[in-house]
Design a protein around this motif. Structure first.
Motif, PDB file in Angstrom:
ATOM      1  N   ARG A  40       0.826  -1.219   0.000  1.00 46.43           N
ATOM      2  CA  ARG A  40       0.000   0.000   0.000  1.00 46.43           C
ATOM      3  C   ARG A  40       0.857   1.264   0.000  1.00 46.43           C
ATOM      4  NH1 ARG A  40      -5.652  -1.001   3.207  1.00 46.43           N
ATOM      5  NH2 ARG A  40      -6.038  -3.091   2.437  1.00 46.43           N
ATOM      6  N   LYS A  41       1.993   1.232   0.678  1.00 48.26           N
ATOM      7  CA  LYS A  41       2.866   2.398   0.705  1.00 48.26           C
ATOM      8  C   LYS A  41       3.325   2.754  -0.702  1.00 48.26           C
ATOM      9  CE  LYS A  41       7.218   4.133   2.632  1.00 48.26           C
ATOM     10  NZ  LYS A  41       8.388   3.816   3.494  1.00 48.26           N
ATOM     11  N   ASP A  42       3.647   1.737  -1.503  1.00 48.28           N
ATOM     12  CA  ASP A  42       4.133   1.977  -2.864  1.00 48.28           C
ATOM     13  C   ASP A  42       3.031   2.542  -3.758  1.00 48.28           C
ATOM     14  OD1 ASP A  42       6.664   1.037  -2.197  1.00 48.28           O
ATOM     15  OD2 ASP A  42       6.169  -1.031  -2.729  1.00 48.28           O
ATOM     16  N   ILE A  43       1.839   1.957  -3.673  1.00 55.53           N
ATOM     17  CA  ILE A  43       0.766   2.453  -4.542  1.00 55.53           C
ATOM     18  C   ILE A  43       0.323   3.843  -4.097  1.00 55.53           C
ATOM     19  CG2 ILE A  43      -1.264   1.526  -3.336  1.00 55.53           C
ATOM     20  CD1 ILE A  43      -2.220   0.681  -6.205  1.00 55.53           C
ATOM     21  N   ARG A  44       0.402   4.104  -2.802  1.00 56.96           N
ATOM     22  CA  ARG A  44       0.093   5.454  -2.291  1.00 56.96           C
ATOM     23  C   ARG A  44       1.047   6.461  -2.916  1.00 56.96           C
ATOM     24  NH1 ARG A  44       2.287   8.438   1.950  1.00 56.96           N
ATOM     25  NH2 ARG A  44       0.882   9.863   3.039  1.00 56.96           N
ATOM     26  N   ASN A  45       2.332   6.131  -2.965  1.00 55.09           N
ATOM     27  CA  ASN A  45       3.317   7.039  -3.547  1.00 55.09           C
ATOM     28  C   ASN A  45       3.083   7.231  -5.043  1.00 55.09           C
ATOM     29  OD1 ASN A  45       4.613   7.475  -1.111  1.00 55.09           O
ATOM     30  ND2 ASN A  45       6.075   5.809  -1.406  1.00 55.09           N
ATOM     31  N   ILE A  46       2.696   6.166  -5.734  1.00 56.25           N
ATOM     32  CA  ILE A  46       2.409   6.265  -7.166  1.00 56.25           C
ATOM     33  C   ILE A  46       1.259   7.246  -7.405  1.00 56.25           C
ATOM     34  CG2 ILE A  46       1.469   5.014  -9.156  1.00 56.25           C
ATOM     35  CD1 ILE A  46       3.030   2.550  -8.176  1.00 56.25           C
ATOM     36  N   LEU A  47       0.202   7.108  -6.609  1.00 59.68           N
ATOM     37  CA  LEU A  47      -0.959   7.975  -6.768  1.00 59.68           C
ATOM     38  C   LEU A  47      -0.630   9.424  -6.419  1.00 59.68           C
ATOM     39  CD1 LEU A  47      -3.696   5.626  -5.242  1.00 59.68           C
ATOM     40  CD2 LEU A  47      -3.336   6.150  -7.669  1.00 59.68           C
ATOM     41  N   LEU A  48       0.116   9.633  -5.335  1.00 51.75           N
ATOM     42  CA  LEU A  48       0.470  10.998  -4.941  1.00 51.75           C
ATOM     43  C   LEU A  48       1.361  11.669  -5.976  1.00 51.75           C
ATOM     44  CD1 LEU A  48       1.125  10.606  -1.104  1.00 51.75           C
ATOM     45  CD2 LEU A  48      -0.728  11.879  -2.188  1.00 51.75           C
ATOM     46  N   GLU A  73      -0.095  20.455  -4.802  1.00 54.71           N
ATOM     47  CA  GLU A  73      -1.008  21.336  -4.075  1.00 54.71           C
ATOM     48  C   GLU A  73      -2.441  20.793  -4.023  1.00 54.71           C
ATOM     49  OE1 GLU A  73      -0.786  22.758  -8.391  1.00 54.71           O
ATOM     50  OE2 GLU A  73       0.597  22.038  -6.827  1.00 54.71           O
ATOM     51  N   SER A  74      -2.730  19.728  -4.753  1.00 57.84           N
ATOM     52  CA  SER A  74      -4.094  19.198  -4.762  1.00 57.84           C
ATOM     53  C   SER A  74      -4.404  18.382  -3.509  1.00 57.84           C
ATOM     54  CB  SER A  74      -4.323  18.341  -6.014  1.00 57.84           C
ATOM     55  OG  SER A  74      -3.532  17.168  -5.967  1.00 57.84           O
ATOM     56  N   VAL A  75      -3.380  17.991  -2.768  1.00 59.49           N
ATOM     57  CA  VAL A  75      -3.582  17.241  -1.527  1.00 59.49           C
ATOM     58  C   VAL A  75      -3.339  18.180  -0.353  1.00 59.49           C
ATOM     59  CG1 VAL A  75      -2.839  15.288  -0.106  1.00 59.49           C
ATOM     60  CG2 VAL A  75      -2.865  15.076  -2.601  1.00 59.49           C
TER      61      VAL A  75
END
Length: 317
Positions: free
Chosen positions: A33-41, A47-49
């Motif tokens: 999950r950490k890896d896919i989270r980084n891909i999405l971010l 600035e969108s987050v």
């Protein structure tokens, strides 16, 4: 994926279909999950987050608008509030009175750091878990272990118990309680508990929402992921949530690109909600039924049968 009894000997091994690599529909790639989270971010403008904006409440203003308050004191007006805030969603109450139901299964998450897993003297643990996931279940207990991409092995030790079951705060004492529960299990299971990271022992009671959970469409708010359709743990929750988010995003992009007015946009969201809940319901029913097999009197053979049904249904979708 492997299924075993308390002796740790695999009764069933499910291997990836060699042809799945060229068939995206049948392929089931895994990623931490950490890896896919980084891909999405990394795929969206920084600035969108908005970090540091813990959701507190949303107050309806009428005409589908909400006043949203965050813990840092920021207050905004939103045309659409998407409850993607998990099992204990605060947004859910805006559309539904449903609350998570205790499943009757309690336990703990324990794990082994990669450097411990890699030690030659722990090869028995590594070999038992394999390269994916192992489910060991018997006597109304289960020990589920999964190898992460980092080399860490994470495990969930669950058993039938009341919601007030707990562990001592002292990690060494907590391990003693778990070792007593698994007193006659495979040596590698007990060794896993003995060596578990003492800074990463967490209580993990299981909850779920009714598989038929739904709500009347409410203008200006909707739900995705566990906020909408929480199931007991199965590895499917993140998949459901990501697909929900993708589909809803496409609905909104389509509405904007077509210049739909507010009523038309809400109608599109309502249509998507109905399809999303219809998609998830049979899978949620199967997951709940399958998990009951994990801790049922006929495990582990009942778990083998349940997994075969689960795989067969997955291929049919």
């Amino acid at each position: 994926m492997r299924i075993a009894g308390k002796d740790g000997v695999p009764l069933f091994v499910h291997k990836k279909d060699a042809s799945a690599g060229t068939n995206l529909k049948e392929s089931r790639p895994e990623i931490d999950r950490k890896d896919i989270r980084n891909i999405l971010l990394n795929a969206v403008p920084e600035e969108s987050v908005k970090w540091g904006h813990a959701f507190v409440s949303a107050r309806p203003l009428g005409d589908g608008q909400y006043e949203v308050t965050f813990a840092n004191g920021v207050v905004i007006t939103a045309d659409l509030v998407v409850g993607a805030d998990g099992a204990n969603s605060r947004v859910r109450s805006l559309v539904s009175s449903a609350t998570p139901i205790y499943f009757g299964i309690h336990g703990a998450e324990v794990s082994l750091p990669a450097e411990i897993v890699a030690l030659p003297e722990n090869k028995d643990i590594s070999d038992a878990v394999g390269q994916g996931t192992l489910f060991a279940c018997q006597d109304s207990k289960t020990f589920c272990a999964q190898r992460n991409g980092s080399g860490r092995i994470r495990a969930y030790a669950w058993h039938s118990d009341t919601i007030d079951w707990t562990l001592p705060k002292d990690p060494k004492e907590a391990k003693k309680v778990l070792l007593d529960i698994y007193h006659d299990w495979a040596p590698w299971v007990r060794k896993f508990i003995e060596l578990a990271d003492e800074n990463a022992i967490y209580l993990r009671p299981l909850y779920h929402l009714p598989p038929d959970h739904s709500w009347p469409h409410t203008p200006g708010v909707t739900l995705i992921g566990d906020a909408a359709h929480l199931t007991v743990i199965s590895g499917e929750g993140a998949n459901f949530a990501m697909l929900d988010g993708l589909e809803l995003g496409l609905v909104l992009v389509d509405a904007i690109s077509k210049g739909l007015d507010k009523a038309e946009r809400e109608a599109a969201i309502a249509e998507w909600e109905a399809k999303m809940l219809a998609r998830v319901r049979p899978r949620a029913e199967l997951i709940i039924g399958s998990f009951k097999e994990w801790v049922g009197p006929d495990a582990p053979q009942s778990m083998v049968n349940a997994l075969k049904r689960f795989i067969a249904q997955g291929k049919g979708q």
